[in-house]
Design a protein around this motif. Structure first.
Motif, PDB file in Angstrom:
ATOM      1  N   UNK A 168       0.867  -1.182   0.000  1.00 16.54           N
ATOM      2  CA  UNK A 168       0.000   0.000   0.000  1.00 16.54           C
ATOM      3  C   UNK A 168       0.899   1.227   0.000  1.00 16.54           C
ATOM      4  N   UNK A 169       0.827   1.997  -1.057  1.00 19.83           N
ATOM      5  CA  UNK A 169       1.693   3.173  -1.147  1.00 19.83           C
ATOM      6  C   UNK A 169       0.818   4.413  -1.345  1.00 19.83           C
ATOM      7  N   UNK A 170       1.074   5.412  -0.505  1.00 19.46           N
ATOM      8  CA  UNK A 170       0.319   6.673  -0.580  1.00 19.46           C
ATOM      9  C   UNK A 170       1.262   7.806  -0.949  1.00 19.46           C
ATOM     10  N   UNK A 171       0.778   8.705  -1.797  1.00 20.59           N
ATOM     11  CA  UNK A 171       1.521   9.933  -2.089  1.00 20.59           C
ATOM     12  C   UNK A 171       0.688  11.091  -1.549  1.00 20.59           C
ATOM     13  N   UNK A 172       1.266  11.848  -0.638  1.00 20.33           N
ATOM     14  CA  UNK A 172       0.570  12.999  -0.070  1.00 20.33           C
ATOM     15  C   UNK A 172       1.262  14.250  -0.614  1.00 20.33           C
ATOM     16  N   UNK A 173       0.502  15.048  -1.359  1.00 22.85           N
ATOM     17  CA  UNK A 173       1.188  16.195  -1.970  1.00 22.85           C
ATOM     18  C   UNK A 173       0.353  17.465  -1.896  1.00 22.85           C
ATOM     19  N   UNK A 174       1.041  18.590  -1.964  1.00 21.25           N
ATOM     20  CA  UNK A 174       0.392  19.893  -1.867  1.00 21.25           C
ATOM     21  C   UNK A 174      -0.453  20.184  -3.104  1.00 21.25           C
ATOM     22  N   UNK A 217      -3.042  11.663  -2.521  1.00 19.85           N
ATOM     23  CA  UNK A 217      -3.854  12.569  -1.699  1.00 19.85           C
ATOM     24  C   UNK A 217      -3.460  13.986  -2.074  1.00 19.85           C
ATOM     25  N   UNK A 218      -4.278  14.611  -2.930  1.00 19.12           N
ATOM     26  CA  UNK A 218      -3.951  15.944  -3.430  1.00 19.12           C
ATOM     27  C   UNK A 218      -4.364  17.016  -2.435  1.00 19.12           C
ATOM     28  N   UNK A 219      -3.657  18.146  -2.497  1.00 19.58           N
ATOM     29  CA  UNK A 219      -4.015  19.308  -1.692  1.00 19.58           C
ATOM     30  C   UNK A 219      -3.872  19.046  -0.208  1.00 19.58           C
ATOM     31  N   UNK A 220      -2.869  18.263   0.156  1.00 18.78           N
ATOM     32  CA  UNK A 220      -2.679  17.897   1.567  1.00 18.78           C
ATOM     33  C   UNK A 220      -1.243  18.152   1.997  1.00 18.78           C
ATOM     34  N   UNK A 221      -1.088  18.328   3.309  1.00 16.99           N
ATOM     35  CA  UNK A 221       0.244  18.553   3.837  1.00 16.99           C
ATOM     36  C   UNK A 221       0.392  17.767   5.139  1.00 16.99           C
ATOM     37  N   UNK A 222       1.572  17.154   5.303  1.00 16.68           N
ATOM     38  CA  UNK A 222       1.819  16.401   6.546  1.00 16.68           C
ATOM     39  C   UNK A 222       1.955  17.379   7.705  1.00 16.68           C
TER      40      UNK A 222
END
Lengths: 551, 560
Positions: free
Chosen positions: B270-276, B300-305
């Motif tokens: 399971x690989x997630x990409x979280x990006x601005x 996951x677009x429009x997201x920030x850690x």
């Protein structure tokens, strides 16, 4: 079509033979094919690019019966049918007006892009002193000829590109074909046809020069060199109006290009060196009046010392009008317009456009009956009406008429072998000379005479001298040497040009008045009401003849 | 009088400049940062003359097998054919030339006469190696100093094997070294040898160290996560061979996706990409986005850690929030606009930061070299020189993080600039060309200004080329480290035929046929004006041209 190879050359047989593949020849070819005739088109250049339309066109004359009272056949016929025009109402109605929708449909099918209003109707503008807004505006007009050519080929016409016709043939008083040669390979051609349509182009611009000094830097196509007059004249066809149809235009200073119609009709204002807008003195419709009035007016200002320079002012245009005119319509009329204006640094909205009177274009027409047939049986003319619209429509109508006549009573004549041998000998004679005169000297000398004696002011003595000198030049014709086929082509063009100049001068000598043409006679400065008719010339038993009146 | 024909090059030219005989060009060539002679290559591939195609490519770019695989293809984005049917597979054709050519038959340019000048190159990546290749050909003695154990830089260390098999890169690096370039690996400037020592020992220096300093987000427990470039490097060097079941990547660029795909290949389920970035403005190439869908990567677009979660001293996951927008400041740092909404959590066995890189320039501290606000080296755009004499820079260290093709182009231009500097030859208008005899020589065929870039609206006859579907190399659906995308192979010549040759005459002869005055003739080099003063300037040569290769220069007498 039937092709036979002989020792002498190729014999090509067809129903309808069309000479010249410009707008008129293209219209004729499409129509004759649609009438079911076998069609051969012969062109010294290439169908896709030849003729004045080959340089582009941004306006199409169309009276559509769709708008106000001026958008009618009646108004159209009234405008064009003048005592001097040589056209009858029937001719104009059947040969041009009624064909307009047919040609429009063809152009639309070939995706010619007419400017349209938001409601989908055509953008229409007025010009040339015409009473109605009769011009449709073409966007991207630089490819107009290619699109027409695509239709000609699709209709199944047999097109012989690069073949120059040098002689028409008659059998028993009827036209029977013509002789010519392939200008790149030297192959000799003999064409036999039931009917022949002459569409060789009725403007001859290379016989005089504008201020640039380059005779190829012309407004109309410089490769139309007068065969339209020279060839039919030789077989006895009657020619009219070579005296008053002669015309000039205004061109950007130093650069031969059309476009004044677009400029005038969108509201361009001509100014003299004093900054005065003067055209009101010469035409009630100012710049948008008759073109010959604009030229006469400009020349008068020149004589009075109020120019050069002359300018067209378009700085009052809206940004959008100036943009469409400069960057769409003008390059549509002449595909290199944008390069020219950018290299010269001209912006219509910002700058005055310096203009000059162009070279003089010889014009005239073959005398035709209402079915566009000349006095020579079987010989039709496609170049009857003016502008790209008149050429396409008139050509189309001639195509219909010739095809029907070919079907009803057409027959192929024989080619007299002796005539063919002699013509072949004559055609290639310049190639056999070891020394002689270059074509440039020959045709350049014709221009020297025409520019000097046959300009915008003329008189009897001058024109007689011009004729004498043109006849003298002809004594050098047999001395023209051609080093290759290119020079040979130019040699024959020079001979056609010479003939057109002689016929124009002979005709002008006999119109002893001023005011109907672009030039004035200083010895007959006024209109002569008795001369309000066409002057017709022809050759009979080798002698020049003329008469007043077209029919 | 007019016309003027814009012609294709006949011999390889090392310099990329506007040519006197080629004043019009295509969007693709204009956009290619490496300066590939794209249309010339297409013309040759069309005729299956792969060896010549490769010779032309290598005259500008010693890494066509590499860029032919991993370039992000700015050329294809701009391809005029896109307006007609589909862009040409320009990258695929570059690769086809590189892969198909019989390399034993490739003629290599000869080195110019030895100049006696010594050049040091700091950094063994594509910019440094390209520079070294050309500088060596120009007759200089070149030594590359590489801090790491291997040459090749980003393509070697950061590009996953399935995109670029390293034997391709090895072979291309070998051809660079073959020209006489010396390479010293594990030589970190400032450690094994000082920058000052280097300056004292060499006539000139090129800094091409790339941009390796990775950003790490300033969030709690960031130290538990690993950095993307470092991760890829360690995988390529064989230090990392496995990863957990669930992986979260923070970042949305090419590196982030390389990390994601690599994680999949190391066994992550399971690989997630979280990006601005929003879904409509992703920075990653479209190929990556398509592959992400194929391989089940969740974006996951429009997201920030907002924090890295810790679980028993290790990574436990990521807490992230949605954002309303973001921008970058002059220093290249991200500025996020007010975040709103609920915090969300993704459980993960590994978190990878792929949040951008910048140059690591500690070794020149004290040398007084001027920097840009974003930490890159300031260079003169024409001379390519830094603020101190004899020191030049190229690649990411000068431009900031970019693509390999950019590094190649920068390296070549820097070599030309340094050659001018070292030989004192001031004639910028001259080009270096490779002659029939494969000697490199000077040719005075360049002109000032830029070639006109032909737009689709200027193409009068696209129908000449017909509508033909784009050819693609077969892409394997398998998730493994073996090469994913196959070459065009036999279909390369067919694909090359689709090229419009925008702005470059391909000698079809239509203009000669269509000239109403018959003033043109066809010669070996293409159409020529034989009777210049009989031109009507009607434009039929242009409206007949399928390449939009015709322009006009009006004679003086028409301009007065």
């Amino acid at each position: 079509m039937n092709i036979t190879e002989t020792v002498l050359g190729k014999i090509v047989e067809t129903d309808v033979l069309i000479l010249g593949a410009g707008a008129a020849g293209s219209g004729a070819a499409i129509a004759a094919r649609r009438e079911g005739a076998d069609v051969v088109v012969v062109e010294k250049g290439k169908l896709e690019s030849c003729g004045s339309a080959g340089g582009g066109n941004d306006h199409f004359t169309a009276v559509l019966n769709a708008g106000p009272g001026t958008d009618t056949c009646g108004a159209f016929v009234d405008f064009f049918c003048k005592p001097t025009s040589g056209w009858t109402p029937t001719m104009l109605e059947n040969g041009w007006f009624k064909v307009i929708p047919v040609i429009l449909e063809i152009l639309e099918q070939e995706r010619v892009n007419f400017l349209r209003n938001e409601d989908g109707s055509y953008v229409r503008t007025a010009g040339f002193g015409q009473p109605g807004a009769w011009f449709l505006n073409i966007s991207g007009g630089q490819t107009l000829k290619r699109k027409i050519a695509r239709r000609v080929r699709a209709e199944g016409a047999h097109v012989f590109d690069y073949v120059l016709i040098t002689k028409l043939l008659k059998t028993d008083g009827r036209i029977s074909g013509c002789l010519g040669y392939q200008v790149l390979t030297g192959e000799f051609y003999m064409f036999k046809a039931k009917k022949v349509i002459c569409c060789l182009g009725k403007t001859v611009n290379r016989v005089s020069t504008n201020s640039s000094g380059n005779p190829f830097n012309t407004w109309h196509d410089p490769f139309v060199t007068g065969a339209y007059f020279a060839l039919p004249y030789e077989v006895g066809a009657k020619i009219m109006n070579m005296d008053i149809a002669e015309i000039a235009t205004l061109i950007p200073k130093g650069w031969g290009a059309p476009g004044m119609n677009g400029i005038n009709s969108m509201g361009g204002r001509e100014l003299n060196a004093l900054g005065e807008r003067f055209m009101g003195k010469y035409d009630p419709m100012w710049e948008n009046g008759l073109r010959r009035n604009q030229i006469q007016g400009t020349y008068q200002e020149f004589i009075e010392g109020k120019g050069p320079p002359f300018f067209i002012d378009m700085t009052h245009f809206t940004e959008e009008d100036a943009r469409i005119l400069q960057y769409d319509l003008m390059p549509g009329d002449k595909a290199t317009y944008n390069e020219y204006t950018s290299q010269k640094g001209i912006c219509f909205k910002r700058d005055l456009l310096e203009v000059e009177i162009s070279e003089l274009s010889l014009e005239g027409g073959l005398c035709v009956s209402d079915n566009l047939e000349t006095n020579i049986e079987g010989l039709f003319s496609g170049c009857v009406f003016p502008y790209v619209s008149g050429a396409l429509c008139g050509g189309y109508y001639a195509g219909v008429q010739a095809a029907r006549a070919a079907r009803e009573e057409g027959r192929l004549g024989d080619i007299d072998e002796e005539t063919a041998v002699r013509e072949k000998e004559r055609i290639f004679a310049p190639l056999r000379l070891q020394e002689g005169m270059n074509y440039r000297e020959f045709e350049g000398t014709i221009r020297t005479v025409m520019d000097y004696y046959m300009g915008l002011r003329r008189n009897q003595k001058g024109m007689e001298l011009a004729l004498e000198k043109l006849n003298f030049i002809l004594t050098y014709a047999s001395k023209i040497m051609a080093k290759d086929y290119h020079e040979l082509l130019r040699t024959h063009e020079g001979l056609f040009m010479h003939k057109a100049c002689v016929l124009t001068t002979l005709t002008c000598l006999r119109r002893k008045e001023s005011g109907r043409g672009v030039y004035k006679r200083t010895d007959f400065p006024d209109l002569n009401p008795e001369m309000n008719k066409p002057l017709v010339i022809w050759q009979e038993e080798g002698r020049f003849r003329f008469s007043w009146g077209a029919q | 009088m007019p016309p003027v024909f814009s012609r294709e090059i006949e011999r390889p030219l090392i310099s990329k400049a506007c040519l006197t005989y080629q004043t019009r060009t295509s969007p693709c060539e204009s956009a290619c940062p490496a300066g590939n002679p794209i249309q010339k290559v297409h013309g040759l591939v069309k005729e299956k003359r792969y060896e010549e195609a490769l010779e032309f490519l290598r005259s500008r770019n010693p890494f066509p097998g590499t860029t032919g695989r991993i370039c992000t293809r700015p050329c294809e984005t701009d391809c005029n054919r896109r307006e007609w049917d589909e862009a040409i597979n320009i990258r695929g054709l570059e690769r086809a030339a590189a892969d198909t050519a019989d390399r034993t038959r490739i003629k290599k340019p000869m080195r110019m006469e030895r100049s006696g000048k010594k050049i040091a190159v700091i950094g063994g990546g594509p910019a440094g190696l390209t520079f070294a290749y050309f500088s060596s050909l120009f007759g200089h003695e070149v030594t590359v100093f590489e801090a790491g154990p291997t040459l090749g830089g980003v393509p070697r260390l950061c590009v996953p094997e399935y995109r670029l098999p390293k034997d391709i890169l090895d072979m291309e690096i070998g051809l660079v070294l073959e020209t006489g370039v010396k390479a010293r690996t594990n030589m970190r400037i400032g450690k094994e040898i000082s920058f000052e020592q280097l300056r004292a020992s060499y006539d000139s220096i090129l800094i091409a160290v790339g941009a390796w300093k990775e950003r790490k987000l300033d969030v709690p427990h960031a130290d538990k996560a690993i950095k993307g470039v470092e991760f890829l490097r360690h995988v390529n060097l064989g230090f990392i061979r496995e990863i957990g079941r669930k992986v979260v990547i923070l970042g949305g660029g090419g590196v982030a996706f390389d990390c994601a795909f690599t994680a999949r290949r190391l066994g992550a389920q399971e690989v997630h990409v979280v990006c601005l970035e929003g879904a409509d403005c992703m920075a990653a190439p479209s190929d990556d986005l398509a592959q992400a869908i194929q391989e089940g990567i969740m974006i996951h677009n429009g997201c920030m850690a907002s924090r890295v979660l810790e679980k028993e001293g290790k990574v436990g996951g990521v807490e992230y929030i949605e954002i309303s927008g973001f921008c970058f400041d002059d220093a290249g740092e991200v500025r996020v606009e007010a975040a709103e909404g609920q915090k969300k959590v993704l459980a993960a066995d590994q978190v990878i930061f792929a949040s951008g890189v910048k140059p690591e320039l500690d070794f020149i501290n004290g040398a007084g070299i001027a920097l840009n606000p974003n930490g890159t080296l300031k260079i003169d755009p024409v001379t390519r020189a830094t603020s101190i004499s004899g020191v030049f820079a190229a690649g990411d260290v000068a431009t900031g993080s970019s693509i390999v093709a950019n590094a190649v182009g920068q390296g070549r231009e820097a070599a030309l600039a340094m050659h001018r500097f070292l030989t004192g030859d001031p004639k910028v208008q001259e080009l270096l060309a490779i002659g029939e005899d494969f000697q490199i020589r000077v040719e005075a065929v360049s002109c000032q200004g830029q070639a006109h870039v032909v737009s689709f609206e200027e193409m009068f006859n696209p129908e000449y080329y017909g509508k033909k579907p784009r050819k693609e190399g077969v892409r394997s659906a398998e998730i493994s480290f073996s090469e994913k995308c196959a070459g065009l192979d036999d279909s390369a010549a067919v694909e090359a035929e689709r090229c419009f040759h925008c702005g470059h005459c391909h000698k079809c002869g239509k203009c000669v046929e269509d000239c109403p005055g018959l003033i043109l003739v066809m010669r070996e080099r293409g159409p020529e004006v034989r009777y210049a003063d009989e031109c009507w300037h009607c434009g039929n040569c242009r409206t007949s041209c399928p390449d939009s290769a015709v322009s006009y220069v009006f004679p003086l007498y028409t301009l007065v």
